[in-house]
Motif scaffolding. Structure first.
Motif, short mmCIF file in Angstrom:
data_model
loop_
_atom_site.label_atom_id
_atom_site.label_comp_id
_atom_site.label_asym_id
_atom_site.label_seq_id
_atom_site.Cartn_x
_atom_site.Cartn_y
_atom_site.Cartn_z
N SER A 192 0.86 -1.20 0.00
CA SER A 192 0.00 0.00 0.00
C SER A 192 0.89 1.25 0.00
CB SER A 192 -0.88 -0.03 1.25
OG SER A 192 -1.15 1.27 1.69
N GLN A 195 0.18 3.07 3.57
CA GLN A 195 0.54 2.27 4.75
C GLN A 195 2.01 1.86 4.73
OE1 GLN A 195 -1.21 1.79 7.32
NE2 GLN A 195 -0.11 0.18 8.42
N ASP A 196 2.54 1.52 3.56
CA ASP A 196 3.89 0.96 3.51
C ASP A 196 4.93 1.97 2.98
OD1 ASP A 196 2.96 -1.58 4.36
OD2 ASP A 196 2.13 -1.86 2.37
N ASN A 199 5.02 5.36 5.04
CA ASN A 199 5.59 5.15 6.36
C ASN A 199 7.10 4.92 6.28
OD1 ASN A 199 3.37 5.54 7.98
ND2 ASN A 199 2.70 3.42 7.89
N PHE A 256 2.64 0.65 12.78
CA PHE A 256 2.07 -0.67 12.47
C PHE A 256 1.58 -1.40 13.72
CE2 PHE A 256 5.49 0.24 9.41
CZ PHE A 256 4.75 0.26 8.23
#
Lengths: 259, 270
Positions: A192, A195-196, A199, A256
């Motif tokens: 993502s 999200q990934d 971050n 996370f």
């Protein structure tokens, strides 16, 4: 009593150092050079700190990606899931290994060089002579190096991750025969951006800032002798590495840790 | 303030690492003259230059340079004042990544908007003044100690300062290099009308070119005046320093226990 007194002295030293580092950072961030002066200095430092770190980052990224490909294939093939190797490599690199390993390599290669260079300038009175010429070394010497480290770190981490994924693909797809469509397709569907990737970028920005701050401060604050510079260089690598690993845990827990 | 003084120090107290370096030092440094500050090693001569340049702040007392109180200046005002100052460091402090030419051009490039051909002319004039026009393409690592100081001298006068401070300019120099530096300091003072402050413990060289001198020891000024007045000074400490006597008010031996105790010849234990 002596032990309590020395513990107190150590505590006071730590507080004083943190205070000096804070004032130093404020001085660097508030002293803005004219763009016509500051930009060429920044470009020069970006070359010295960033471009010259490319080789170590690319080679390390390639081998780490290849090792991930081999290890991932060995583990995942036991469960018949070797098609997920692309997803595993990408998530591992983008979320963790890219930012952390790049920061550790960067601290070893560029951080130690920054500290030693600034420390030597201090020991040979170059910083003092600049001050006496009416030139603020915080603006002229320190700020371009701090910003160069801050800017170069996310870019190098991105290159590390890209090369690592390519290395993993070489091993997984070209050597071990994983279907190419599954490799890239699983990666695309599971990674993502917010999200990934984002971050991961936030981590690199934080690591870049902290590492650059430690490196330039240790050089500026060192005892201006050969032993002092040696000690400051060691401190840069040790403190940067510990700060990166500690902050990585904190950031990972925040990003996370929604269990 | 004495109207003829370019620098005035009054009751300056300064301590570092719990040690009192200066304990109420007062001094007037005359405008347009060479003033030598002499004294034994470790008495704070270089520290005095750093106080004048605002790199250190005194615990108390006043330091006025060109009519401005240095310890009270804000950062920007202090850097502006320093544009009127030049300082020759003991090591030369040349920028090791820049050539001789670029080292001398550095303050001009930073503080002026002069066109490149004018910067070139000024740099070559300054290098000519110190006899090193032909060395402009060399890097600092290729220079001898004496040449390094001459290049540093050319750089410190690049902006035509009002004040120049020399920190141990003769230390570690061979006789020829020392003679060259003595001549340059004297000639620059005459030709540019500079106020020069010379920190040194080389007595003959310093007294041969200065108009006024003072001797610093134990955090105080123990003697001051013209070179001739100093030579006639009644203080034993001043005479010991000027004539280099190994023993006197400054003892040859570092304070120690009774020798018999150390060698086990007399009572007591080590």
């Amino acid at each position: 009593m002596d032990r309590i007194a020395s513990l107190g002295r150590v505590g006071l030293d730590v507080v004083a150092t943190v205070g000096r580092a804070g004032r130093f950072l404020a001085g660097v961030l508030t002293g803005v050079s004219r763009p016509s002066v500051g930009f060429p200095l920044l470009v020069r430092q970006l070359y010295s700190v960033g471009v010259l770190s490319l080789a170590i980052v690319v080679v390390s990224g390639l081998f780490i990606g290849m090792v991930l490909g081999l290890q991932g294939y060995t583990i995942l093939s036991d469960y018949g899931s070797e098609a997920a190797i692309g997803q595993m490599i990408a998530l591992t690199l983008v979320r963790e290994l890219g930012p952390v390993v790049t920061a550790l390599l960067f601290a070893g290669r560029a951080g130690s060089a920054l500290t030693a260079e600034i420390g030597l300038m201090k020991a040979t009175e170059q910083l003092s002579s600049m001050e006496m010429m009416g030139v603020d070394p915080l603006r002229r010497v320190i700020a371009p190096r701090l910003w160069a480290g801050f800017i170069a770190m996310p870019i190098l981490a991105a290159i590390f991750s890209v090369v690592g994924i390519w290395g993993g693909m070489l091993v997984g797809v070209e050597w071990l025969g994983v279907f190419e469509g599954s490799f890239w397709g699983n990666m695309q569907s599971s990674v993502s951006f917010t999200q990934d990737v984002l971050n991961g970028v936030i981590k690199t920005v934080v690591f870049g800032f902290v590492f650059s701050w430690i490196a330039v401060f240790q050089g500026y604050d060192c005892v201006p002798t050969s032993a002092g510079i040696s000690s400051a260089t060691t401190k840069t690598v040790v403190y940067s590495s510990l700060a990166v690993l500690g902050l990585d845990f904190v950031l990972t827990a925040v990003m996370f840790g929604d269990f | 303030m004495d109207s003829g003084a370019y620098i005035t120090l009054r009751d300056v107290v300064f301590s570092r690492s719990g040690r009192r370096i200066f304990d109420g030092v007062s001094l007037d440094i005359p405008r347009g003259k060479i003033t030598a500050i002499m004294g034994p090693s470790g008495t704070g001569k270089t520290t005095l230059l750093r106080l004048i340049g605002g790199q250190l702040r005194p615990d108390s007392g006043s330091i006025v340079v060109a009519g401005e109180s240095v310890p009270q200046l804000k950062r920007k005002a202090l850097y502006t004042l320093r544009e009127k100052m030049g300082m020759l460091f003991q090591s030369g402090a040349l920028f090791t990544d820049l050539s001789v030419f670029e080292n001398v051009a550095f303050p001009l490039r930073v503080h002026t908007a002069l066109p490149e051909d004018m910067i070139r002319d000024i740099v070559l004039m300054k290098l000519e003044a110190v006899g090193l026009r032909g060395a402009r393409r060399l890097m600092p690592a290729e220079l001898s100690g004496g040449m390094t100081r001459r290049v540093a001298l050319a750089r410190s006068i690049a902006l035509d300062p009002e004040l120049i401070m020399y920190d141990e300019p003769f230390a570690g120099q061979d006789p020829i290099a020392m003679g060259v530096l003595v001549k340059l300091i004297r000639d620059l003072n005459l030709s540019m009308g500079l106020t020069s402050v010379l920190v040194s413990h080389d007595v003959p060289e310093s007294l041969s070119i200065c108009h006024y001198a003072c001797i610093v020891a134990d955090g105080q000024i123990i003697g001051e005046g013209t070179p001739e007045e100093l030579r006639q000074h009644p203080s034993e400490r001043v005479q010991q320093f000027l004539n280099g006597h190994p023993d006197g008010p400054v003892p040859f031996h570092y304070p120690a226990d009774d020798a018999g105790v150390d060698w086990g010849l007399g009572g007591g234990s080590a």
